[in-house]
Design a protein around this motif. Structure first.
Motif, PDB file in Angstrom:
ATOM      1  N   MET A   1       0.820  -1.187   0.000  1.00  0.00           N
ATOM      2  CA  MET A   1       0.000   0.000   0.000  1.00  0.00           C
ATOM      3  C   MET A   1       0.868   1.257   0.000  1.00  0.00           C
ATOM      4  SD  MET A   1      -3.318   0.849   0.592  1.00  0.00           S
ATOM      5  CE  MET A   1      -4.218   2.202   1.153  1.00  0.00           C
ATOM      6  N   LYS A   2       1.867   1.341   0.888  1.00  0.00           N
ATOM      7  CA  LYS A   2       2.747   2.497   0.937  1.00  0.00           C
ATOM      8  C   LYS A   2       3.540   2.624  -0.361  1.00  0.00           C
ATOM      9  CE  LYS A   2       3.415   2.773   5.902  1.00  0.00           C
ATOM     10  NZ  LYS A   2       4.409   2.863   6.969  1.00  0.00           N
ATOM     11  N   LYS A   3       3.894   1.475  -0.936  1.00  0.00           N
ATOM     12  CA  LYS A   3       4.653   1.469  -2.173  1.00  0.00           C
ATOM     13  C   LYS A   3       3.813   2.066  -3.308  1.00  0.00           C
ATOM     14  CE  LYS A   3       7.825  -1.587  -4.502  1.00  0.00           C
ATOM     15  NZ  LYS A   3       8.315  -2.936  -4.621  1.00  0.00           N
ATOM     16  N   THR A   4       2.543   1.759  -3.366  1.00  0.00           N
ATOM     17  CA  THR A   4       1.644   2.273  -4.395  1.00  0.00           C
ATOM     18  C   THR A   4       1.481   3.786  -4.244  1.00  0.00           C
ATOM     19  OG1 THR A   4       0.436   0.181  -4.326  1.00  0.00           O
ATOM     20  CG2 THR A   4      -0.637   2.008  -5.409  1.00  0.00           C
ATOM     21  N   ILE A   5       1.349   4.250  -3.037  1.00  0.00           N
ATOM     22  CA  ILE A   5       1.214   5.689  -2.788  1.00  0.00           C
ATOM     23  C   ILE A   5       2.501   6.405  -3.185  1.00  0.00           C
ATOM     24  CG2 ILE A   5       0.940   7.438  -0.983  1.00  0.00           C
ATOM     25  CD1 ILE A   5      -0.893   5.469   0.480  1.00  0.00           C
ATOM     26  N   LEU A   6       3.628   5.818  -2.874  1.00  0.00           N
ATOM     27  CA  LEU A   6       4.921   6.408  -3.218  1.00  0.00           C
ATOM     28  C   LEU A   6       5.092   6.485  -4.737  1.00  0.00           C
ATOM     29  CD1 LEU A   6       7.619   7.553  -2.279  1.00  0.00           C
ATOM     30  CD2 LEU A   6       8.494   5.206  -2.261  1.00  0.00           C
ATOM     31  N   ILE A   7       4.750   5.443  -5.445  1.00  0.00           N
ATOM     32  CA  ILE A   7       4.837   5.422  -6.911  1.00  0.00           C
ATOM     33  C   ILE A   7       3.883   6.458  -7.499  1.00  0.00           C
ATOM     34  CG2 ILE A   7       4.399   4.038  -8.975  1.00  0.00           C
ATOM     35  CD1 ILE A   7       5.475   1.618  -7.405  1.00  0.00           C
ATOM     36  N   SER A   8       2.677   6.536  -6.973  1.00  0.00           N
ATOM     37  CA  SER A   8       1.700   7.522  -7.454  1.00  0.00           C
ATOM     38  C   SER A   8       2.214   8.934  -7.236  1.00  0.00           C
ATOM     39  CB  SER A   8       0.364   7.352  -6.735  1.00  0.00           C
ATOM     40  OG  SER A   8      -0.171   6.084  -6.994  1.00  0.00           O
ATOM     41  N   LEU A   9       2.799   9.182  -6.087  1.00  0.00           N
ATOM     42  CA  LEU A   9       3.352  10.498  -5.783  1.00  0.00           C
ATOM     43  C   LEU A   9       4.490  10.851  -6.731  1.00  0.00           C
ATOM     44  CD1 LEU A   9       3.357  12.963  -3.933  1.00  0.00           C
ATOM     45  CD2 LEU A   9       4.890  11.720  -2.407  1.00  0.00           C
ATOM     46  N   ILE A  10       5.343   9.891  -7.011  1.00  0.00           N
ATOM     47  CA  ILE A  10       6.456  10.116  -7.949  1.00  0.00           C
ATOM     48  C   ILE A  10       5.923  10.423  -9.341  1.00  0.00           C
ATOM     49  CG2 ILE A  10       8.406   8.997  -9.116  1.00  0.00           C
ATOM     50  CD1 ILE A  10       8.980   7.550  -6.452  1.00  0.00           C
ATOM     51  N   VAL A  11       4.917   9.664  -9.786  1.00  0.00           N
ATOM     52  CA  VAL A  11       4.327   9.890 -11.111  1.00  0.00           C
ATOM     53  C   VAL A  11       3.716  11.287 -11.175  1.00  0.00           C
ATOM     54  CG1 VAL A  11       2.471   9.170 -12.661  1.00  0.00           C
ATOM     55  CG2 VAL A  11       3.950   7.454 -11.631  1.00  0.00           C
ATOM     56  N   VAL A  12       2.997  11.687 -10.135  1.00  0.00           N
ATOM     57  CA  VAL A  12       2.383  13.017 -10.107  1.00  0.00           C
ATOM     58  C   VAL A  12       3.454  14.104 -10.165  1.00  0.00           C
ATOM     59  CG1 VAL A  12       1.082  14.623  -8.636  1.00  0.00           C
ATOM     60  CG2 VAL A  12       0.269  12.291  -8.951  1.00  0.00           C
ATOM     61  N   LEU A  13       4.525  13.930  -9.394  1.00  0.00           N
ATOM     62  CA  LEU A  13       5.603  14.917  -9.407  1.00  0.00           C
ATOM     63  C   LEU A  13       6.285  15.003 -10.766  1.00  0.00           C
ATOM     64  CD1 LEU A  13       7.212  14.362  -5.892  1.00  0.00           C
ATOM     65  CD2 LEU A  13       5.853  16.319  -6.661  1.00  0.00           C
ATOM     66  N   VAL A  14       6.513  13.868 -11.406  1.00  0.00           N
ATOM     67  CA  VAL A  14       7.142  13.855 -12.736  1.00  0.00           C
ATOM     68  C   VAL A  14       6.239  14.552 -13.753  1.00  0.00           C
ATOM     69  CG1 VAL A  14       7.860  12.363 -14.649  1.00  0.00           C
ATOM     70  CG2 VAL A  14       8.594  11.841 -12.320  1.00  0.00           C
ATOM     71  N   VAL A  15       4.946  14.236 -13.725  1.00  0.00           N
ATOM     72  CA  VAL A  15       4.000  14.851 -14.658  1.00  0.00           C
ATOM     73  C   VAL A  15       3.925  16.362 -14.408  1.00  0.00           C
ATOM     74  CG1 VAL A  15       1.560  14.988 -15.319  1.00  0.00           C
ATOM     75  CG2 VAL A  15       2.674  12.761 -15.061  1.00  0.00           C
ATOM     76  N   ALA A  16       3.874  16.769 -13.126  1.00  0.00           N
ATOM     77  CA  ALA A  16       3.841  18.194 -12.787  1.00  0.00           C
ATOM     78  C   ALA A  16       5.121  18.881 -13.257  1.00  0.00           C
ATOM     79  CB  ALA A  16       3.643  18.377 -11.291  1.00  0.00           C
ATOM     80  N   GLY A  17       6.258  18.237 -13.087  1.00  0.00           N
ATOM     81  CA  GLY A  17       7.535  18.797 -13.538  1.00  0.00           C
ATOM     82  C   GLY A  17       7.577  18.973 -15.045  1.00  0.00           C
ATOM     83  N   ILE A  18       7.094  17.981 -15.762  1.00  0.00           N
ATOM     84  CA  ILE A  18       7.052  18.072 -17.229  1.00  0.00           C
ATOM     85  C   ILE A  18       6.116  19.195 -17.649  1.00  0.00           C
ATOM     86  CG2 ILE A  18       6.324  16.881 -19.331  1.00  0.00           C
ATOM     87  CD1 ILE A  18       7.374  14.283 -18.030  1.00  0.00           C
ATOM     88  N   GLY A  19       4.961  19.281 -17.003  1.00  0.00           N
ATOM     89  CA  GLY A  19       4.012  20.353 -17.309  1.00  0.00           C
ATOM     90  C   GLY A  19       4.608  21.725 -17.070  1.00  0.00           C
ATOM     91  N   TYR A  20       5.307  21.886 -15.949  1.00  0.00           N
ATOM     92  CA  TYR A  20       5.945  23.161 -15.628  1.00  0.00           C
ATOM     93  C   TYR A  20       7.011  23.508 -16.665  1.00  0.00           C
ATOM     94  CZ  TYR A  20       8.675  26.675 -13.169  1.00  0.00           C
ATOM     95  OH  TYR A  20       9.346  27.813 -12.831  1.00  0.00           O
ATOM     96  N   PHE A  21       7.813  22.525 -17.035  1.00  0.00           N
ATOM     97  CA  PHE A  21       8.863  22.734 -18.028  1.00  0.00           C
ATOM     98  C   PHE A  21       8.264  23.168 -19.366  1.00  0.00           C
ATOM     99  CE2 PHE A  21      11.249  20.925 -21.615  1.00  0.00           C
ATOM    100  CZ  PHE A  21      12.429  21.652 -21.492  1.00  0.00           C
ATOM    101  N   LEU A  22       7.192  22.494 -19.792  1.00  0.00           N
ATOM    102  CA  LEU A  22       6.567  22.842 -21.067  1.00  0.00           C
ATOM    103  C   LEU A  22       5.948  24.235 -21.031  1.00  0.00           C
ATOM    104  CD1 LEU A  22       4.922  19.425 -22.038  1.00  0.00           C
ATOM    105  CD2 LEU A  22       7.006  20.458 -22.977  1.00  0.00           C
ATOM    106  N   LYS A  23       5.364  24.602 -19.891  1.00  0.00           N
ATOM    107  CA  LYS A  23       4.783  25.936 -19.758  1.00  0.00           C
ATOM    108  C   LYS A  23       5.871  27.002 -19.831  1.00  0.00           C
ATOM    109  CE  LYS A  23       1.982  28.855 -16.805  1.00  0.00           C
ATOM    110  NZ  LYS A  23       1.463  29.091 -15.484  1.00  0.00           N
ATOM    111  N   GLN A  24       6.987  26.785 -19.153  1.00  0.00           N
ATOM    112  CA  GLN A  24       8.105  27.727 -19.189  1.00  0.00           C
ATOM    113  C   GLN A  24       8.629  27.882 -20.612  1.00  0.00           C
ATOM    114  OE1 GLN A  24       7.625  29.273 -16.153  1.00  0.00           O
ATOM    115  NE2 GLN A  24       9.810  29.585 -16.337  1.00  0.00           N
ATOM    116  N   ARG A  25       8.754  26.771 -21.287  1.00  0.00           N
ATOM    117  CA  ARG A  25       9.259  26.799 -22.668  1.00  0.00           C
ATOM    118  C   ARG A  25       8.318  27.573 -23.576  1.00  0.00           C
ATOM    119  NH1 ARG A  25      10.788  21.651 -26.472  1.00  0.00           N
ATOM    120  NH2 ARG A  25      11.516  22.907 -28.200  1.00  0.00           N
TER     121      ARG A  25
END
Length: 76
Positions: A1-25
């Motif tokens: 359960m904790k592993k799934t939450i951790l993976i989900s959090l990482i995926v959300v952070l990666v997607v948010a980071g990509i979104g931020y990068f694309l917006k800046q560009r």
């Protein structure tokens, strides 16, 4: 359960980071486009003024040539 939450959090952070990068560009590209447009307008204005100046110089050159022809005829 904790592993799934951790993976989900990482995926959300990666997607948010990509979104931020694309917006800046995109914002950088829009700023660059604005600068390009302003520089282009300025250069076109300079070109227009330059062409008017060239026309006047050509007219003066024709005037000088005609004046020299008249002066040569008067001295003969």
């Amino acid at each position: 359960m904790k592993k799934t939450i951790l993976i989900s959090l990482i995926v959300v952070l990666v997607v948010a980071g990509i979104g931020y990068f694309l917006k800046q560009r995109q914002e950088e590209q829009q700023a660059a486009q604005k600068v390009y447009t302003e520089v282009k307008k300025g250069l076109l204005m300079i070109l227009e003024k330059y062409n008017k100046g060239v026309e006047k110089v050509e007219f003066l050159q024709q005037y000088e040539e005609a004046k020299h022809k008249i002066i040569k005829r008067e001295h003969k």
